[in-house]
Scaffold this active site. Structure first.
Site, short mmCIF file in Angstrom:
data_model
loop_
_atom_site.label_atom_id
_atom_site.label_comp_id
_atom_site.label_asym_id
_atom_site.label_seq_id
_atom_site.Cartn_x
_atom_site.Cartn_y
_atom_site.Cartn_z
N HIS A 17 0.84 -1.21 0.00
CA HIS A 17 0.00 0.00 0.00
C HIS A 17 0.88 1.26 0.00
O HIS A 17 0.60 2.23 -0.71
CB HIS A 17 -0.89 0.04 1.25
CG HIS A 17 -1.89 -1.06 1.35
ND1 HIS A 17 -2.04 -1.84 2.48
CD2 HIS A 17 -2.84 -1.50 0.48
CE1 HIS A 17 -3.02 -2.70 2.30
NE2 HIS A 17 -3.52 -2.53 1.09
N LYS A 41 -15.98 -7.77 4.68
CA LYS A 41 -15.06 -8.88 4.93
C LYS A 41 -14.68 -8.82 6.40
O LYS A 41 -14.87 -7.78 7.04
CB LYS A 41 -13.84 -8.83 4.01
CG LYS A 41 -13.06 -7.53 3.95
CD LYS A 41 -11.90 -7.75 2.97
CE LYS A 41 -11.13 -6.52 2.64
NZ LYS A 41 -10.07 -6.67 1.69
N ARG A 90 -2.33 -5.95 -8.45
CA ARG A 90 -1.35 -7.03 -8.44
C ARG A 90 -1.60 -7.93 -9.65
O ARG A 90 -2.73 -7.98 -10.15
CB ARG A 90 -1.43 -7.82 -7.13
CG ARG A 90 -0.80 -7.08 -5.97
CD ARG A 90 -1.33 -7.54 -4.64
NE ARG A 90 -2.74 -7.21 -4.51
CZ ARG A 90 -3.47 -7.40 -3.42
NH1 ARG A 90 -2.93 -7.93 -2.38
NH2 ARG A 90 -4.75 -7.08 -3.41
N SER A 128 -2.77 -7.93 2.91
CA SER A 128 -2.96 -7.85 4.36
C SER A 128 -3.33 -9.23 4.91
O SER A 128 -2.88 -9.62 5.99
CB SER A 128 -4.07 -6.85 4.69
OG SER A 128 -3.74 -5.57 4.20
P1 ADP Z 1 -9.81 -3.56 -0.55
O1 ADP Z 1 -10.55 -4.26 0.53
O2 ADP Z 1 -10.47 -2.34 -1.07
O3 ADP Z 1 -9.30 -4.43 -1.66
P2 ADP Z 1 -7.12 -3.41 0.47
O4 ADP Z 1 -6.74 -2.72 1.73
O5 ADP Z 1 -6.92 -4.88 0.40
O6 ADP Z 1 -8.58 -2.95 0.22
O7 ADP Z 1 -6.36 -2.74 -0.75
C1 ADP Z 1 -6.52 -1.39 -1.10
C2 ADP Z 1 -5.94 -1.18 -2.48
O8 ADP Z 1 -4.55 -1.43 -2.46
C3 ADP Z 1 -6.50 -2.09 -3.57
O9 ADP Z 1 -6.54 -1.37 -4.79
C4 ADP Z 1 -5.51 -3.21 -3.64
O10 ADP Z 1 -5.50 -3.84 -4.90
C5 ADP Z 1 -4.23 -2.43 -3.41
N1 ADP Z 1 -3.17 -3.30 -2.88
C6 ADP Z 1 -3.25 -4.20 -1.88
N2 ADP Z 1 -2.07 -4.82 -1.69
C7 ADP Z 1 -1.21 -4.28 -2.59
C8 ADP Z 1 0.16 -4.52 -2.92
N3 ADP Z 1 0.88 -5.46 -2.30
N4 ADP Z 1 0.72 -3.78 -3.90
C9 ADP Z 1 -0.01 -2.85 -4.55
N5 ADP Z 1 -1.31 -2.59 -4.32
C10 ADP Z 1 -1.91 -3.29 -3.34
#
Ligand code: ADP
Length: 159
Positions: A17, A41, A90, A128
């Protein structure tokens, strides 16, 4: 001034992130990392905890703010004065879901544009949920998240 929001669950924030925060904040004048308060979730951290972990992770970025929000993301973006939604992609896991969400967001708010950043090669496999699983099993992934996030995860997940 172009304001962008970077919405997500951030449960918790990872270096993947933060890589997106770094790149997006170098392009847009203001970036609002927007913590969705109750995504559909199961969550480990409360909204207040996720905001706190994210705030501490972005202190060095002067044009980045962290807030929590509820409701429809594009409506929140409009209220925040943002024209752009930032998301990270990703390689294999994100495209279809992001594409669906993008089309729905475009229907709800044609005036808001989506900008996707390709995930850094180093963080392609990082999520995460993966962090939580590995920490629960006693693994060490300290180079994948800020130190205070690692400490918070260990406090929650380890006996
Ligand atoms: P959500 O529940 O909206 O998917 P996340 O917290 O999992 O929220 O992710 C927020 C954003 O960050 C999403 O666009 C996700 O694809 C991106 N993201 C999550 N992990 C990574 C990573 N390792 N590298 C780049 N972007 C990421």
């Amino acid at each position: 001034m172009t304001i962008a929001i970077y919405p997500g669950s951030f449960d918790p924030i990872t270096n993947g992130h933060l890589d997106i925060v770094k790149r997006a904040s170098s392009i847009f004048e203001k970036l609002i990392l927007s913590v969705y308060d109750i995504p559909q979730k199961s969550l480990l951290f409360s909204a207040a905890e996720r905001v706190d972990l994210a705030r501490r992770a972005v202190v060095d970025f002067k044009n980045v703010e962290v807030v929590s929000y509820s409701g429809i993301t594009v409506e929140y973006a409009r209220q925040a004065g943002a024209k752009v939604l930032v998301r990270g992609l990703r390689a294999s896991s994100d495209f279809e879901r992001e594409f669906e969400m993008a089309l729905m967001n475009k229907k709800l708010a044609p005036d808001i544009e989506l900008v996707c950043f390709m995930a850094n090669l180093r963080y392609q496999f990082l999520s995460s949920s993966m962090l939580k699983e590995i920490i629960t099993l006693g693994g060490n992934l300290d180079d994948m998240m800020p130190q205070h996030v690692s400490a918070a995860l260990k406090r929650k997940l380890l006996p």
